[in-house]
Design a protein around this motif. Structure first.
Motif, PDB file in Angstrom:
ATOM      1  N   THR A  38     -30.207  45.083 -26.823  1.00 19.89           N
ATOM      2  CA  THR A  38     -31.868  44.399 -27.610  1.00 19.89           C
ATOM      3  C   THR A  38     -32.872  44.680 -27.409  1.00 19.89           C
ATOM      4  O   THR A  38     -33.603  45.995 -27.496  1.00 19.89           O
ATOM      5  CB  THR A  38     -32.009  43.113 -26.069  1.00 19.89           C
ATOM      6  N   SER A  40     -37.532  43.751 -23.591  1.00 21.80           N
ATOM      7  CA  SER A  40     -36.146  42.279 -23.443  1.00 21.80           C
ATOM      8  C   SER A  40     -36.435  43.166 -22.023  1.00 21.80           C
ATOM      9  O   SER A  40     -35.268  42.768 -20.903  1.00 21.80           O
ATOM     10  CB  SER A  40     -35.238  41.558 -23.789  1.00 21.80           C
ATOM     11  N   ARG A  41     -34.925  44.507 -22.724  1.00 19.31           N
ATOM     12  CA  ARG A  41     -34.610  44.915 -21.729  1.00 19.31           C
ATOM     13  C   ARG A  41     -35.645  45.279 -20.076  1.00 19.31           C
ATOM     14  O   ARG A  41     -35.055  45.483 -18.858  1.00 19.31           O
ATOM     15  CB  ARG A  41     -34.833  46.582 -22.050  1.00 19.31           C
ATOM     16  N   PHE A  50     -35.677  42.349 -17.968  1.00 17.34           N
ATOM     17  CA  PHE A  50     -34.650  42.208 -17.306  1.00 17.34           C
ATOM     18  C   PHE A  50     -34.694  43.623 -15.990  1.00 17.34           C
ATOM     19  O   PHE A  50     -34.159  43.205 -14.923  1.00 17.34           O
ATOM     20  CB  PHE A  50     -33.619  43.180 -18.562  1.00 17.34           C
ATOM     21  N   CYS A  71     -29.763  37.510 -15.160  1.00 18.75           N
ATOM     22  CA  CYS A  71     -28.469  38.605 -15.448  1.00 18.75           C
ATOM     23  C   CYS A  71     -28.087  37.397 -17.042  1.00 18.75           C
ATOM     24  O   CYS A  71     -27.799  37.466 -18.251  1.00 18.75           O
ATOM     25  CB  CYS A  71     -27.407  38.532 -14.941  1.00 18.75           C
ATOM     26  N   TYR A 100     -30.198  37.288 -20.053  1.00 18.99           N
ATOM     27  CA  TYR A 100     -30.453  39.117 -20.863  1.00 18.99           C
ATOM     28  C   TYR A 100     -28.906  39.315 -21.127  1.00 18.99           C
ATOM     29  O   TYR A 100     -28.744  39.432 -22.832  1.00 18.99           O
ATOM     30  CB  TYR A 100     -30.667  40.062 -19.458  1.00 18.99           C
ATOM     31  N   TYR A 101     -27.826  38.998 -20.134  1.00 21.57           N
ATOM     32  CA  TYR A 101     -26.502  39.138 -21.153  1.00 21.57           C
ATOM     33  C   TYR A 101     -25.827  38.388 -22.507  1.00 21.57           C
ATOM     34  O   TYR A 101     -24.703  38.536 -22.756  1.00 21.57           O
ATOM     35  CB  TYR A 101     -25.456  39.421 -19.759  1.00 21.57           C
ATOM     36  N   LYS A 128     -27.642  37.196 -24.319  1.00 19.07           N
ATOM     37  CA  LYS A 128     -28.346  38.090 -25.677  1.00 19.07           C
ATOM     38  C   LYS A 128     -27.959  39.069 -26.485  1.00 19.07           C
ATOM     39  O   LYS A 128     -27.825  38.704 -27.128  1.00 19.07           O
ATOM     40  CB  LYS A 128     -30.096  37.859 -26.039  1.00 19.07           C
ATOM     41  N   LYS A 129     -27.204  39.475 -24.965  1.00 19.41           N
ATOM     42  CA  LYS A 129     -26.625  40.941 -25.808  1.00 19.41           C
ATOM     43  C   LYS A 129     -25.227  40.511 -25.834  1.00 19.41           C
ATOM     44  O   LYS A 129     -24.543  41.673 -27.014  1.00 19.41           O
ATOM     45  CB  LYS A 129     -26.667  42.036 -24.540  1.00 19.41           C
TER      46      LYS A 129
END
Length: 396
Positions: free
Chosen positions: A247, A251-252, A255, A357, A360-361, A363-364
């Motif tokens: 990402t 965003s990382r 996170f 989580c 973020y996850y 989106k990934k």
């Protein structure tokens, strides 16, 4: 003996020497030195009287002191040492010592004024640091109160480990970090996730923080252990960069910040460590940890078997944990965070970490599924229709 008598102004009388052969006229272990004596003084009455007392037939001196005759009284001096100052090895080292010799030695060393300033500054800093350390060690307040915090939780180790982790991360960013430096990055991160927050709010550590510190290491090193099992080393192989799905950087970063904040909130929300229940009340948490480890290991192993160089998939994996959720590795990570919050009795922090989580996850995972559909087409679409849940079985 002759010199001793000649340097004396009077001769002791009525002194018996028959029973004490070893006799000395030295006063307080001092040596009497004669500097000069006339050659014809041996014919004086004093010397003849001394030669007379050496015979065993007569051991009596004259009852009256012998006065000065025609001989010249020698110049005598008292010394505590039989070695002169010129022969003293200690004093001989300073005979050539002078300010000019010191200046010459400094010139030979080629010391610049700036070097002198730097050396003086360094010595000053070391002196101040040594003084602070000595004052701290000798401070009774430190040993009575403040030392307990440092004894149960050494902050200086945590801060030093964080600094070393930042240094290793910089080398990792440049592609120069070795295996030990990568371990330093992971260890520093897990220290500030699992150990530092409860230590800050409790002042000491015991129980679950140590357990999850080791569990986090074991969990996140599964990928490395799989590489070791398949290839015999711990390093990733070169592969097609399109499979490095990431990402955006912001965003990382968000996170990572969210995960750190969630762990600190869990330590703040939970009760004191010594008040956490033990015994059979924690059996469920141990079962949850074991399920998390097995799920993550099986997911990594099945994915590696159907992938090239552990990264590039060669087929759609539908075995093991992939029969229940499409992204079991991410699901096991969320399950680990949930186990940590459950152990510390922090339900609100658990919900916060799950929310971070999932955002973020999700989106990934969307980016990864688009790449899988592009690579495997209808095969992956059929798998997605068959396994409808991404992370949580029967829920989401």
């Amino acid at each position: 003996m002759e010199a001793v008598l000649l340097c004396s102004k009077v001769v002791p009388r009525a002194t018996s020497l028959e029973e004490h052969r070893k006799f000395s006229f030295r006063h307080l272990n001092k040596h009497l030195k004669c500097n000069s004596l006339r050659a014809d003084s041996r014919n004086t009455p004093l010397l003849r009287s001394f030669e007379a007392i050496q015979s065993p037939s007569s051991w009596r001196f004259s009852p009256f002191p012998v006065r000065k005759g025609s001989w010249v009284s020698p110049r005598c001096s008292i010394s505590s040492s039989t070695v002169s100052d010129s022969d003293n090895p200690f004093l001989s080292q300073f005979r050539t010592f002078s300010f000019g010799s010191v200046v010459k030695k400094v010139r030979d060393l080629k010391v610049k004024p700036m070097d002198v300033v730097k050396l003086t500054l360094l010595l000053s800093i070391l002196t101040v640091a040594a003084k602070k350390v000595v004052n701290l060690v000798l401070d009774p307040f430190f040993w009575m109160y403040f030392s307990w915090t440092w004894l149960f939780w050494p902050w200086f180790i945590a801060v030093g480990l964080a600094g070393y982790g930042i240094y290793c991360f910089r080398k990792h960013w440049l592609g120069e970090a070795n295996a030990f430096e990568q371990l330093g990055i992971v260890t520093s991160v897990f220290t500030w996730l699992t150990l530092v927050p409860p230590a800050y709010f409790n002042g000491y550590l015991e129980g679950w923080p140590y357990v999850f510190f080791l569990a986090y290491h074991y969990f996140f090193f599964f990928n490395v252990s799989v590489r070791k099992r398949l290839y015999g080393d711990y390093y990733a192989r070169t592969h097609d960069p399109k499979w490095d799905v990431n990402t955006p950087l912001w965003s990382r970063i968000l996170f990572g910040v969210g995960i750190m904040v969630g762990h600190w909130l869990a330590a703040f929300e939970g009760p004191e460590l010594h008040r956490l229940p033990g015994g059979w009340a924690n059996v469920g948490i141990w079962i949850l940890i074991v399920i998390t480890m097995l799920m993550h290991y099986d997911s990594t192993l099945y994915l590696a078997r159907y992938s090239e160089k552990v990264v590039v998939p060669t087929a759609v994996v539908q075995f093991g944990p992939y029969r229940w959720v499409r992204h079991p590795i991410y699901a096991s990570t969320m399950l680990l965070f949930a186990a940590y919050c459950t152990a510390l009795r922090a339900p609100l922090s658990l919900l916060f970490l799950l929310a971070v989580c999932l955002v973020y996850y999700n989106k990934k995972a969307k980016l990864e599924e688009e790449l899988m559909v592009e690579s495997f087409g209808q095969s992956y679409s059929d798998y997605a229709d068959k396994v409808r849940h991404k992370f949580i079985p029967f829920v989401y």
